[in-house]
Design an enzyme around this catalytic site. Structure first.
Site, mmCIF file in Angstrom:
data_model
loop_
_atom_site.group_PDB
_atom_site.id
_atom_site.type_symbol
_atom_site.label_atom_id
_atom_site.label_comp_id
_atom_site.label_asym_id
_atom_site.label_seq_id
_atom_site.Cartn_x
_atom_site.Cartn_y
_atom_site.Cartn_z
ATOM 1 N N LYS A 14 13.393 53.914 9.129
ATOM 2 C CA LYS A 14 13.229 55.366 9.299
ATOM 3 C C LYS A 14 11.763 55.783 9.268
ATOM 4 C CE LYS A 14 15.581 56.783 5.753
ATOM 5 N NZ LYS A 14 15.924 55.506 5.083
ATOM 6 N N ARG A 88 19.748 63.467 0.434
ATOM 7 C CA ARG A 88 20.221 62.189 -0.096
ATOM 8 C C ARG A 88 21.654 62.261 -0.600
ATOM 9 N NH1 ARG A 88 16.447 58.272 -0.662
ATOM 10 N NH2 ARG A 88 14.282 58.928 -0.860
ATOM 11 N N ARG A 127 8.676 41.035 3.017
ATOM 12 C CA ARG A 127 7.459 41.817 3.203
ATOM 13 C C ARG A 127 6.316 41.357 2.292
ATOM 14 N NH1 ARG A 127 8.987 47.796 4.067
ATOM 15 N NH2 ARG A 127 9.638 47.767 1.892
ATOM 16 N N ARG A 159 5.248 43.698 -2.969
ATOM 17 C CA ARG A 159 5.378 44.914 -3.779
ATOM 18 C C ARG A 159 6.525 44.750 -4.768
ATOM 19 N NH1 ARG A 159 6.135 50.172 -0.576
ATOM 20 N NH2 ARG A 159 8.174 49.258 -0.774
ATOM 21 N N ARG A 170 18.777 50.155 -4.823
ATOM 22 C CA ARG A 170 18.579 51.222 -3.833
ATOM 23 C C ARG A 170 19.703 51.243 -2.808
ATOM 24 N NH1 ARG A 170 12.790 50.417 -1.497
ATOM 25 N NH2 ARG A 170 13.287 52.330 -0.383
#
Ligand SMILES: [Zn+2]
Length: 218
Positions: A14, A88, A127, A159, A170
């Site tokens: 997104k 959300r 990542r 991260r 999440r």
């Protein structure tokens, strides 16, 4: 004019696609987490309150989120918007509907970036970010020249949000709170599904052609 909501699991792309849309169609992009951070940086009283929640690792309550959003949405109302990270949950979606209808507006569409959980895991867990230039790589799709170093020579790191347990948490939040919005917007005839399992370029093409047809329905 475009008034879009971007919906999808974390890692669905997104953020990346939102930036493309904003640039191509000249429409302001509102990313909820960024709006909150900007409010904190502004040093306002509201910002101080938000900072307090963030520092304690707590979710910023809805009434504060609404205040921030109300201000920013009013600023861009005449130019349209691409909204990312809001709503959300159902309550927030209903708030947005009410906010817009009170101003004689409505959403153009809700783009749902459809991608399965395993794809999201690969994207997020793979990542790596460069400590010096900030460039990000993906071990699986866009590997760095070396396992430890960026092109620029900087050290790479993962991260802390990109670890398995945090990603799962999440995803759970999305499944429990946000996924009911798919049906909500489907029932309103606003939902457009985008196949977000494709690569960045493939998704971009689909998004652009979808928006073009929204702007000039034939
Ligand atoms: Zn670098």
């Amino acid at each position: 004019m475009l008034r879009l909501v971007l919906l999808g699991r974390p890692g669905a792309g997104k953020g990346t696609q939102g930036a493309f849309i904003s640039e191509k169609f000249k429409v302001p992009r509102l990313v909820m987490s960024e709006l909150l951070k900007e409010e904190v940086r502004s040093g306002s009283e509201l910002g101080e309150t938000i900072k307090g929640y963030m520092e304690r690792g707590l979710l910023v309550p809805d009434d504060i989120v609404y205040q921030v959003l109300e201000k920013r949405l009013s600023e861009v109302m005449e130019r349209g918007f691409v909204l990312d990270g809001f709503p959300r949950n159902l309550e927030q979606a209903e708030w947005l509907d009410k906010f817009l209808s009170e101003r004689g507006r409505s959403l153009t569409a809700v783009l749902f970036f459809d991608v399965d959980e395993l794809t999201v895991l690969r994207r997020m867990m793979g990542r790596l970010v460069c400590e010096s230039c900030g460039r990000s790589y993906n071990v699986f799709y866009d590997p760095p020249p070396d396992a430890r170093r960026c092109e620029c020579g900087g050290k790479l790191y993962q991260r802390s949000d990109d670890c398995y347990e945090k990603i799962l948490r999440r995803l759970d939040v999305f499944n429990e709170e946000t996924s009911p919005l798919i049906k909500y917007y489907e029932d309103k005839g606003l939902l457009v599904r985008i196949d977000a399992s494709k690569d960045v370029e493939g998704v971009r093409k689909e998004v652009f052609s979808t928006i073009s047809s929204l702007l000039s329905p034939s």
